[in-house]
Enzyme design. Structure first.
Site, PDB file in Angstrom:
ATOM      1  N   HIS A 170     -18.370 -16.269  54.139  1.00 12.93           N
ATOM      2  CA  HIS A 170     -17.697 -17.062  53.122  1.00 12.93           C
ATOM      3  C   HIS A 170     -16.617 -17.874  53.832  1.00 12.93           C
ATOM      4  O   HIS A 170     -16.058 -17.447  54.840  1.00 12.93           O
ATOM      5  CB  HIS A 170     -17.076 -16.120  52.088  1.00 12.93           C
ATOM      6  N   ASP A 202     -14.747  -8.334  55.918  1.00 16.56           N
ATOM      7  CA  ASP A 202     -14.667  -8.870  54.562  1.00 16.56           C
ATOM      8  C   ASP A 202     -15.561  -7.987  53.694  1.00 16.56           C
ATOM      9  O   ASP A 202     -16.781  -8.116  53.708  1.00 16.56           O
ATOM     10  CB  ASP A 202     -15.143 -10.319  54.553  1.00 16.56           C
ATOM     11  N   GLN A 237     -17.824  -8.224  48.829  1.00 18.05           N
ATOM     12  CA  GLN A 237     -19.075  -8.000  48.102  1.00 18.05           C
ATOM     13  C   GLN A 237     -19.615  -6.588  48.280  1.00 18.05           C
ATOM     14  O   GLN A 237     -20.559  -6.191  47.588  1.00 18.05           O
ATOM     15  CB  GLN A 237     -20.133  -9.008  48.566  1.00 18.05           C
ATOM     16  N   LYS A 255     -13.948  -9.018  41.615  1.00 19.20           N
ATOM     17  CA  LYS A 255     -15.357  -8.786  41.939  1.00 19.20           C
ATOM     18  C   LYS A 255     -15.818  -7.405  41.471  1.00 19.20           C
ATOM     19  O   LYS A 255     -16.994  -7.085  41.566  1.00 19.20           O
ATOM     20  CB  LYS A 255     -15.575  -8.875  43.452  1.00 19.20           C
ATOM     21  N   CYS A 261     -19.499 -21.647  48.785  1.00 18.60           N
ATOM     22  CA  CYS A 261     -18.416 -21.510  49.770  1.00 18.60           C
ATOM     23  C   CYS A 261     -18.930 -20.935  51.085  1.00 18.60           C
ATOM     24  O   CYS A 261     -18.263 -20.120  51.734  1.00 18.60           O
ATOM     25  CB  CYS A 261     -17.283 -20.643  49.225  1.00 18.60           C
TER      26      CYS A 261
END
Length: 401
Positions: A121, A193, A196, A219, A360
């Site tokens: 991302h 990251d 997700q 999220k 993105c």
């Protein structure tokens, strides 16, 4: 719910947005959870209670309201630390994952040579372009991290590798434990990251041995406006305060400032208190269901979606064709119809919400040589019937194109 689902359909009653029904387009079919999730009434109620019954700020007053709200607020930090398998004094509240990653880039010293991947991302890609030396880890044809290329980069010397646990577009599950081991053996720190991953999988940051990690509340069923930066305790102590102000300082005397230890040094100013309280309610909701059950439910839906989408002519799935390597998302293109056109037709005709565009993640699309994509992303409130509705409508779009 169905033989391919794990969670009871009754939990859909917890989500007020799913009650929306358009007379012409039908019920809402929300397949954009990778962008942001729906909020259950338990979260909404927690936010309302914060506004109505806890009239204070946190970390300031010694009065009862202030003490009660501070205890609730810090309790969420503790809940997050338990969920992620770390200590609460290693958990920094931020506005979102984007800010968390940028804090590491701005505030941790010595990150001159950085490697990130083409799968990232923009939030985990753009900040590292400011480093003295930035190397981009290649992907294979299905969007997986090229581990051989990573190793060749590590041999040349790297201070930090910034990588996603789960890809935001393709839903690819990257082998984080193996990547961390390779990086640490080469003397590199690792920022993950986990935006997700945390909503969909059991994630234990201590077991993975990552040095930094980021995730966002919205999220995972919670409000917008709050995220998390995890830092190993020894690394957090080296972080330079970015935003300077109240709560971050131990004392100020003339021109001399003593910064607080722990998360407080990076949490200056009044935070998004109601969002943090809502995040606590979301964590309780997810914990009651169980992350293993949520992961199994997501995998069942993704597997079913992959099987059904492959039957649609002129539709090309991007990334791996098996659910084992995916988490929650399926990206695709329809020959002869641009991504935005597909998304708009699904919305206008049948109230089906999907995402379209580069998501993105323009370097990912460039790496794979593909144009903007359509992304359907699933979560615990989605059903097999909604996948069927998506595929039925996509087949109609293909036939009419």
């Amino acid at each position: 719910m169905s033989e391919t689902s794990v969670l009871p359909i009754s939990l859909r009653e917890d989500f007020p947005a799913l009650r929306f029904h358009d007379d012409d387009r039908g019920p809402l079919i929300y397949l954009d959870s990778s962008a942001t999730t729906l909020k259950p009434k338990q979260v909404v109620d927690a936010v309302v209670r914060c506004y109505e019954q806890l009239p204070s700020s946190v970390h300031r007053g010694v009065h009862g309201h202030g003490q009660e709200l501070t205890a609730v607020y810090e309790g969420v930090r503790e809940s997050l630390s338990i969920l992620l398998g770390v200590d609460s004094d290693e958990c920094v509240f931020t506005r979102n994952s984007t800010e968390a990653i940028s804090i590491v880039q701005r505030c941790f010293p010595g990150l001159n040579r950085v490697a990130t991947s083409a799968a990232e991302h923009h939030s985990n890609y753009l900040p590292w372009l400011d480093s003295e030396s930035t190397q981009i880890i290649r992907l294979d044809a299905e969007g997986r991290i090229d581990l051989d290329h990573l190793q060749s980069i590590l041999r040349r010397g790297v201070d930090l590798v910034a990588i996603s646990h789960v890809g935001s577009v393709l839903g690819t599950i990257h082998p984080i434990a193996e990547i961390v081991k390779l990086c640490h053996e080469a003397g590199a720190l690792v920022l993950v990251d986990a935006t997700q991953a945390v909503p969909h999988l059991p994630v234990n940051l201590r077991e993975l041995d990552v040095d930094f990690a980021a995730c966002s509340a919205h999220k995972m069923l919670a409000p917008t406006g709050v995220g998390l930066l995890y830092c190993k305790r020894s690394l957090l102590a080296q972080m330079r305060p970015w935003i300077q102000g109240s709560h971050a300082v131990e004392s100020v005397s003339g021109t001399r400032v003593v910064w607080k230890d722990g998360p407080a040094r990076l949490e200056a100013g009044t935070p998004a208190i109601e969002a943090v309280v809502g995040w606590g309610a979301a964590i309780r909701y997810l914990t009651r269901i169980g992350m293993l059950r949520i992961a199994a439910h997501d995998r069942a839906l993704v597997s079913y979606a992959l099987d059904q989408l492959q039957l649609i002519p002129r539709l090309k799935i991007i990334g791996a064709n098996t659910a084992v390597e995916r988490c929650s998302s399926v990206a695709f293109n329809v020959a002869g119809v641009e991504a935005h056109g597909v998304a708009r037709m699904l919305s206008d005709r049948s109230n089906i919400v999907v995402r379209s565009g580069f998501h993105c993640a323009q370097p990912l699309h460039a790496s794979l040589g593909i144009r903007p994509t359509v992304r359907a992303s699933f979560y615990l409130y989605n059903t097999k019937g909604e996948v069927d509705a998506l595929c039925t409508n996509l087949l109609q779009i293909v036939r009419q194109a």
